[in-house]
Design a protein around this motif. Structure first.
Motif, PDB file in Angstrom:
ATOM      1  N   ARG A   1       5.093 -12.066  16.913  1.00  0.00           N
ATOM      2  CA  ARG A   1       5.421 -12.264  18.318  1.00  0.00           C
ATOM      3  C   ARG A   1       4.232 -11.951  19.208  1.00  0.00           C
ATOM      4  O   ARG A   1       4.122 -12.450  20.305  1.00  0.00           O
ATOM      5  CB  ARG A   1       6.557 -11.315  18.682  1.00  0.00           C
ATOM      6  N   ASN A   2       3.353 -11.059  18.720  1.00  0.00           N
ATOM      7  CA  ASN A   2       2.301 -10.543  19.589  1.00  0.00           C
ATOM      8  C   ASN A   2       0.936 -11.156  19.340  1.00  0.00           C
ATOM      9  O   ASN A   2      -0.072 -10.620  19.762  1.00  0.00           O
ATOM     10  CB  ASN A   2       2.219  -9.018  19.444  1.00  0.00           C
ATOM     11  N   ILE A   3       0.900 -12.259  18.608  1.00  0.00           N
ATOM     12  CA  ILE A   3      -0.368 -12.943  18.374  1.00  0.00           C
ATOM     13  C   ILE A   3      -0.230 -14.353  18.946  1.00  0.00           C
ATOM     14  O   ILE A   3       0.785 -15.008  18.720  1.00  0.00           O
ATOM     15  CB  ILE A   3      -0.695 -12.982  16.870  1.00  0.00           C
ATOM     16  N   PRO A   4      -1.225 -14.813  19.702  1.00  0.00           N
ATOM     17  CA  PRO A   4      -1.090 -16.131  20.337  1.00  0.00           C
ATOM     18  C   PRO A   4      -0.795 -17.227  19.303  1.00  0.00           C
ATOM     19  O   PRO A   4      -1.335 -17.216  18.202  1.00  0.00           O
ATOM     20  CB  PRO A   4      -2.457 -16.365  20.973  1.00  0.00           C
ATOM     21  N   LEU A   5       0.076 -18.144  19.715  1.00  0.00           N
ATOM     22  CA  LEU A   5       0.455 -19.230  18.818  1.00  0.00           C
ATOM     23  C   LEU A   5      -0.755 -20.070  18.414  1.00  0.00           C
ATOM     24  O   LEU A   5      -0.892 -20.475  17.260  1.00  0.00           O
ATOM     25  CB  LEU A   5       1.511 -20.097  19.498  1.00  0.00           C
ATOM     26  N   LEU A   6      -1.630 -20.310  19.378  1.00  0.00           N
ATOM     27  CA  LEU A   6      -2.797 -21.153  19.085  1.00  0.00           C
ATOM     28  C   LEU A   6      -3.616 -20.539  17.962  1.00  0.00           C
ATOM     29  O   LEU A   6      -4.079 -21.241  17.052  1.00  0.00           O
ATOM     30  CB  LEU A   6      -3.648 -21.297  20.350  1.00  0.00           C
ATOM     31  N   LEU A   7      -3.779 -19.210  18.016  1.00  0.00           N
ATOM     32  CA  LEU A   7      -4.529 -18.509  16.972  1.00  0.00           C
ATOM     33  C   LEU A   7      -3.854 -18.699  15.623  1.00  0.00           C
ATOM     34  O   LEU A   7      -4.510 -18.943  14.604  1.00  0.00           O
ATOM     35  CB  LEU A   7      -4.616 -17.031  17.348  1.00  0.00           C
ATOM     36  N   GLN A   8      -2.527 -18.633  15.616  1.00  0.00           N
ATOM     37  CA  GLN A   8      -1.804 -18.798  14.359  1.00  0.00           C
ATOM     38  C   GLN A   8      -1.970 -20.210  13.809  1.00  0.00           C
ATOM     39  O   GLN A   8      -2.142 -20.408  12.609  1.00  0.00           O
ATOM     40  CB  GLN A   8      -0.329 -18.467  14.550  1.00  0.00           C
ATOM     41  N   ILE A   9      -1.918 -21.191  14.721  1.00  0.00           N
ATOM     42  CA  ILE A   9      -2.095 -22.576  14.277  1.00  0.00           C
ATOM     43  C   ILE A   9      -3.471 -22.757  13.653  1.00  0.00           C
ATOM     44  O   ILE A   9      -3.612 -23.301  12.554  1.00  0.00           O
ATOM     45  CB  ILE A   9      -1.918 -23.550  15.460  1.00  0.00           C
ATOM     46  N   LEU A  10      -4.497 -22.257  14.348  1.00  0.00           N
ATOM     47  CA  LEU A  10      -5.864 -22.392  13.830  1.00  0.00           C
ATOM     48  C   LEU A  10      -6.005 -21.668  12.496  1.00  0.00           C
ATOM     49  O   LEU A  10      -6.648 -22.160  11.570  1.00  0.00           O
ATOM     50  CB  LEU A  10      -6.879 -21.817  14.836  1.00  0.00           C
ATOM     51  N   PHE A  11      -5.374 -20.503  12.384  1.00  0.00           N
ATOM     52  CA  PHE A  11      -5.458 -19.730  11.148  1.00  0.00           C
ATOM     53  C   PHE A  11      -4.863 -20.523   9.977  1.00  0.00           C
ATOM     54  O   PHE A  11      -5.490 -20.684   8.938  1.00  0.00           O
ATOM     55  CB  PHE A  11      -4.719 -18.402  11.315  1.00  0.00           C
ATOM     56  N   TRP A  12      -3.667 -21.053  10.164  1.00  0.00           N
ATOM     57  CA  TRP A  12      -3.034 -21.797   9.065  1.00  0.00           C
ATOM     58  C   TRP A  12      -3.845 -23.034   8.721  1.00  0.00           C
ATOM     59  O   TRP A  12      -3.973 -23.398   7.556  1.00  0.00           O
ATOM     60  CB  TRP A  12      -1.607 -22.196   9.424  1.00  0.00           C
ATOM     61  N   TYR A  13      -4.382 -23.667   9.733  1.00  0.00           N
ATOM     62  CA  TYR A  13      -5.074 -24.934   9.486  1.00  0.00           C
ATOM     63  C   TYR A  13      -6.453 -24.708   8.868  1.00  0.00           C
ATOM     64  O   TYR A  13      -6.784 -25.296   7.838  1.00  0.00           O
ATOM     65  CB  TYR A  13      -5.211 -25.723  10.789  1.00  0.00           C
ATOM     66  N   PHE A  14      -7.266 -23.843   9.489  1.00  0.00           N
ATOM     67  CA  PHE A  14      -8.656 -23.710   9.047  1.00  0.00           C
ATOM     68  C   PHE A  14      -8.829 -22.681   7.931  1.00  0.00           C
ATOM     69  O   PHE A  14      -9.778 -22.765   7.163  1.00  0.00           O
ATOM     70  CB  PHE A  14      -9.565 -23.324  10.224  1.00  0.00           C
ATOM     71  N   SER A  15      -7.950 -21.683   7.858  1.00  0.00           N
ATOM     72  CA  SER A  15      -8.156 -20.652   6.843  1.00  0.00           C
ATOM     73  C   SER A  15      -7.296 -20.877   5.605  1.00  0.00           C
ATOM     74  O   SER A  15      -7.761 -20.712   4.492  1.00  0.00           O
ATOM     75  CB  SER A  15      -7.837 -19.271   7.413  1.00  0.00           C
ATOM     76  N   VAL A  16      -6.023 -21.216   5.815  1.00  0.00           N
ATOM     77  CA  VAL A  16      -5.126 -21.276   4.662  1.00  0.00           C
ATOM     78  C   VAL A  16      -5.118 -22.669   4.041  1.00  0.00           C
ATOM     79  O   VAL A  16      -5.446 -22.845   2.879  1.00  0.00           O
ATOM     80  CB  VAL A  16      -3.707 -20.858   5.065  1.00  0.00           C
ATOM     81  N   LEU A  17      -4.764 -23.677   4.836  1.00  0.00           N
ATOM     82  CA  LEU A  17      -4.625 -25.015   4.250  1.00  0.00           C
ATOM     83  C   LEU A  17      -5.979 -25.592   3.854  1.00  0.00           C
ATOM     84  O   LEU A  17      -6.061 -26.391   2.928  1.00  0.00           O
ATOM     85  CB  LEU A  17      -3.905 -25.952   5.217  1.00  0.00           C
ATOM     86  N   ALA A  18      -7.050 -25.173   4.538  1.00  0.00           N
ATOM     87  CA  ALA A  18      -8.368 -25.686   4.170  1.00  0.00           C
ATOM     88  C   ALA A  18      -8.868 -25.074   2.877  1.00  0.00           C
ATOM     89  O   ALA A  18      -9.826 -25.552   2.278  1.00  0.00           O
ATOM     90  CB  ALA A  18      -9.367 -25.410   5.289  1.00  0.00           C
ATOM     91  N   ALA A  19      -8.206 -23.978   2.429  1.00  0.00           N
ATOM     92  CA  ALA A  19      -8.628 -23.340   1.183  1.00  0.00           C
ATOM     93  C   ALA A  19      -7.925 -23.945  -0.029  1.00  0.00           C
ATOM     94  O   ALA A  19      -8.174 -23.525  -1.150  1.00  0.00           O
ATOM     95  CB  ALA A  19      -8.349 -21.842   1.258  1.00  0.00           C
ATOM     96  N   LEU A  20      -7.037 -24.913   0.206  1.00  0.00           N
ATOM     97  CA  LEU A  20      -6.333 -25.552  -0.917  1.00  0.00           C
ATOM     98  C   LEU A  20      -7.319 -26.386  -1.726  1.00  0.00           C
ATOM     99  O   LEU A  20      -8.355 -26.801  -1.223  1.00  0.00           O
ATOM    100  CB  LEU A  20      -5.201 -26.437  -0.376  1.00  0.00           C
ATOM    101  N   PRO A  21      -6.994 -26.656  -3.017  1.00  0.00           N
ATOM    102  CA  PRO A  21      -7.936 -27.390  -3.868  1.00  0.00           C
ATOM    103  C   PRO A  21      -8.041 -28.870  -3.486  1.00  0.00           C
ATOM    104  O   PRO A  21      -7.198 -29.402  -2.760  1.00  0.00           O
ATOM    105  CB  PRO A  21      -7.333 -27.239  -5.255  1.00  0.00           C
ATOM    106  N   HIS A  22      -9.077 -29.517  -3.998  1.00  0.00           N
ATOM    107  CA  HIS A  22      -9.248 -30.947  -3.785  1.00  0.00           C
ATOM    108  C   HIS A  22      -8.169 -31.720  -4.538  1.00  0.00           C
ATOM    109  O   HIS A  22      -7.567 -31.194  -5.467  1.00  0.00           O
ATOM    110  CB  HIS A  22     -10.637 -31.361  -4.265  1.00  0.00           C
ATOM    111  N   PRO A  23      -7.947 -32.991  -4.157  1.00  0.00           N
ATOM    112  CA  PRO A  23      -6.857 -33.756  -4.771  1.00  0.00           C
ATOM    113  C   PRO A  23      -6.880 -33.741  -6.297  1.00  0.00           C
ATOM    114  O   PRO A  23      -5.825 -33.704  -6.928  1.00  0.00           O
ATOM    115  CB  PRO A  23      -7.073 -35.158  -4.228  1.00  0.00           C
ATOM    116  N   ARG A  24      -8.072 -33.766  -6.900  1.00  0.00           N
ATOM    117  CA  ARG A  24      -8.117 -33.831  -8.370  1.00  0.00           C
ATOM    118  C   ARG A  24      -7.587 -32.557  -9.016  1.00  0.00           C
ATOM    119  O   ARG A  24      -7.120 -32.579 -10.151  1.00  0.00           O
ATOM    120  CB  ARG A  24      -9.546 -34.085  -8.833  1.00  0.00           C
TER     121      ARG A  24
END
Lengths: 421, 365
Positions: free
Chosen positions: A159-182
């Protein structure tokens, strides 16, 4: 107060009480029309009219000033006004579209695509946030200390962390760390998760499936009708139709099954297949949607959890005790006594949270999910330069959603108020 | 004669499982089968997640260094944060003038402490200064262009300083508008009432991001060409327009809580509308809405991060920009965690403060 202090001042001799003649002489010295104006100003039925008239005048003048400035500026910059641009060819691609779209479609079409994408992410977000929020809210009130603590840590963190920060975190830190398609993560060789998104099977609707779809709708309609009938009967006689829920299940599942069997349609699935650098086919959930959905769900769920907690806590203890002493089982106490009363408290703020979620989905533009703001108020605006029209249309969409929901909310509140004592 | 000595039998010890630590553990962690399952699952989950997290964030972490290569890849690279801390706090504010933002921070700290501690005198004067003069003093301090103070253009501002400045100025400036709008929405004059209602519902119905877009794209169109608005000022105008609608709803809540008798009382004393409002109604109403105001401030504080989309460098935006620096690639987790931590400290602190205020308010009634 005033009168008292005046009296005190007179007593102290600071004021001399003048004789009435002197006063009237002074009043006569002001011009007649000014006195008339003053009289009108002091007239309780006239003053509001003057004030409102002045306000309207000021606003109209301000509006004229703004409009003339805008017209002049637009003319100077060589931007035409009006909504003609909507039919021009857009010439840019959009990575996710629920309706058919490519570069050759018009700007008007980008508006539709963006709006549908906004509605998609809002709808999904509301669905998941409600489930998660209710779970966390109930867990927060759990008698298990550890669970309650965990829920409250979840709430206070997100609740106490800006939503924009959370969006950027999930997008650039978590989902970008997923493996390549192969090297995708695969579940039963049918669901694939990788850098490019989540890939699922897609059922293909063929000609033969059409009657089945229709029959599903018919079955739902018949079930609702049956339910209504059952309710009427229960209200009349105090007893429901025997085996009502069995009947309803039979209606709901039986009709489509029979129709499917008769029509002989087969369900085929479009499977995602790795081709070159990416998967083709199936349903692809792009990482932008995934990150936005994750962030919106978690952020809003934290707020919904607090709403749910407050709602359940608002039901008096005596209600639960009374229900229990009537012999209701704990489950029935919750479903028949506590939840209905809690819902009355929960629903208005819950709707507010839904509205917030829909509005917050506009943060999509920060990670490039093609929602209304990103596509229409972003790319289209930059390409056409029609700032006034584009922003106005964008705002109108959100405004329509908000006003419609709050209108429904007001009617709901009125109905609830009538039921109350 | 028998001597009957009447003596109490000493009370038996309560069962071990009914009091003390054991009882607490049984009642709160192992009360039912479901509870036992939940406890075990959570303990197992914490056991799996906490040690590696501590290992990563503290034990294996690199705290100082010149670039990404100095970092141990096994642990967190806090060097990214420490090396750029100046930028995260001051933005691109010239180093030789950084005493000015420092003074601004110190002023805020003093004001906040002064207003929240119980024993400090002259609270009304301090509050008056914070609400009326502080924004202007801060602006001139940071912007300069005065004798003795060099001018620092607003595009050099950034980081935490900008975040605080936007949130504070947006909040303080929207307060009077909010009060006026709230009074207008409860006015007896139909035209004024409907105008205020329309204004409030309009801004509350649209997302802040569209308001910021509007402020940055449309505002220059609305004014004569000679008038040039600073980017920061445009963002601030957008924030104030937006925030005053929310503030109005908070204040209206307070006004509605004032009993009707108060209005009738000041009318029968012969006070005019404004006299009554300023001397009787608003002091009572504003006291009631303080927790609500703090809550909207928290929301605004979080929302200031949206200025990223119109190209201002607040705390989040400057960290986001730092992540793209080739020397510091691959440190997004550390950057976001730091930003989240800073925002969290501020917001959590304020929400606790508002809860405390709320409790104090309820005690009196």
């Amino acid at each position: 107060m005033r009168a008292f202090s005046l009296l005190a001042k007179i007593k102290k001799g600071r004021y001399v009480v003048t004789d009435p003649k002197h006063v009237s002489h002074k009043a006569n010295s002001t011009p007649r029309f000014l006195r008339e104006l003053l009289r009108l100003w002091r007239d309780a039925s006239f003053r509001p009219l003057i004030m409102q008239g002045t306000v309207v005048l000021i606003i109209v003048m301000l509006a004229i000033w703004v409009i003339s400035n805008t017209m002049h500026n637009l003319e100077h910059r060589g931007i035409s006004t009006g909504f003609d641009f909507l039919s021009q060819e857009a010439g840019f691609g959009i990575i996710q579209s629920l309706v058919e779209y490519d570069e050759s479609h018009s700007y008007g079409r980008t508006f539709v695509v963006g709006m549908l994408n906004t509605l998609l992410v809002s709808g999904l977000g509301i669905f998941f946030a409600t489930i998660l929020g209710f779970l966390v809210g109930i867990a927060r009130l759990s008698s298990n200390w550890l669970l309650a603590r965990l829920a409250s840590v979840f709430i206070e963190t997100f609740r106490n962390i800006p939503l924009l920060l959370q969006i950027l975190f999930w997008y650039f830190s978590v989902l970008a760390a997923l493996p390549h398609p192969r090297q995708s993560y695969a579940l039963w060789d049918s669901i694939f998760l990788n850098l490019r998104g989540l890939f699922l099977h897609k059922p293909i609707i063929e000609q033969g499936l059409l009657p089945v779809m229709v029959s599903v709708l018919v079955a739902i309609g018949l079930t609702l009708l049956f339910r209504l009938k059952n309710r009427m009967r229960r209200l009349d006689t105090g007893k429901p139709i025997p085996g009502a829920s069995l009947w309803m299940t039979a209606l709901l599942l039986g009709i489509p099954a029979v129709v499917w069997g008769l029509s002989g349609a087969t369900l085929t699935l479009d499977t995602p297949v790795l081709k070159g650098f990416n998967f083709r086919g199936g349903i692809a959930i792009i990482p932008e949607l995934g990150a936005l959905l994750l962030a919106l769900t978690i952020y809003t769920a934290a707020f919904i959890a607090e709403v749910v907690r407050a709602g359940i806590e608002s039901v008096q203890k005596g209600q639960k005790e009374a229900a229990a002493s009537l012999g209701l089982k704990p489950g029935k106490v919750l479903s028949l006594v506590v939840i209905p009363q809690a819902m009355r408290v929960i629903i208005p703020p819950l709707t507010n949270q839904y509205l917030n979620l829909a509005k917050n989905s506009s943060l999509a533009t920060a990670i490039g999910y093609p929602d209304l703001v990103s596509v229409f108020a972003g790319t289209t605006l930059n390409q056409t330069g029609q700032a006034v029209e584009v922003i106005a249309m964008t705002m109108a969409v959100y405004l329509t959603i908000s006003l419609t929901v709050s209108l429904l909310m007001n009617t709901y509140n009125k109905r609830m108020a009538l039921i109350e004592r | 004669m028998m001597n009957h000595e009447l003596k109490m039998i000493p009370a038996r010890e309560p069962p071990v499982m009914a009091v003390g630590v054991l009882a607490w553990i049984r009642n709160n962690l192992f009360a039912s089968t479901l509870s036992i399952v939940a406890t075990l699952l959570i303990v197992y989950g914490l056991f799996l997640s906490i040690p590696p997290l501590v290992q990563w964030a503290l034990v294996d972490a690199t705290w100082f260094g010149a670039d990404s290569n100095a970092c141990n890849r096994e642990g967190a690279c806090w060097a990214f944060v420490t090396a750029r801390l100046d930028q995260f706090i001051y933005g691109f504010y010239p180093a030789e003038h950084q005493w000015r933002p420092n003074l601004f921070f110190a002023q805020l700290a003093v004001l906040v402490l002064w207003l929240s501690l119980k024993w400090t005198p002259g609270k009304q004067w301090v509050l008056g200064y914070s609400l009326l003069l502080m924004p202007f003093v801060s602006w001139f301090l940071l912007y300069g262009d005065l004798p003795g103070l060099e001018k620092v253009e607003t595009h050099q501002w950034g980081g935490l300083m900008l975040t605080l400045l936007l949130a504070l100025c947006g909040m303080i400036a929207s307060l009077p508008f909010g009060v006026l709008l709230a009074l207008g929405r409860r006015s007896n004059m139909p035209v004024i009432r409907s105008l205020c209602t329309a204004y409030i519902e309009l801004w509350r119905g649209v997302p802040l991001i569209t308001v910021l877009f509007m402020a940055s794209v449309m505002l220059p169109l609305f004014v004569p060409e000679e008038v040039v608005f600073d980017k920061l000022l445009r963002a601030l105008i957008g924030i104030i327009l937006f925030q005053s609608a929310y503030m109005a709803e908070v204040v209206r809540g307070g006004l509605q809580a004032i009993p009707k008798g108060q209005f009738e009382a000041f009318n029968s004393l012969g006070l005019s509308y404004w006299q009554g409002m300023i001397m009787i109604i608003l002091p009572q109403a504003m006291r009631l809405v303080i927790p609500g105001v703090v809550n909207t401030f928290i929301a605004l504080f979080k929302d200031t991060s949206l200025v990223l989309v119109i190209g201002l460098f607040d705390l989040l935006a400057i960290i986001q920009a730092g992540l793209n620096d080739p020397a510091w690639l691959g440190n997004s987790v550390e950057g976001y965690l730091f930003a989240g931590f800073v925002f969290w400290i501020f917001c959590y602190g304020m929400s606790k403060y508002s809860q405390r205020l709320e409790q104090q308010l309820h005690q009196g009634r």
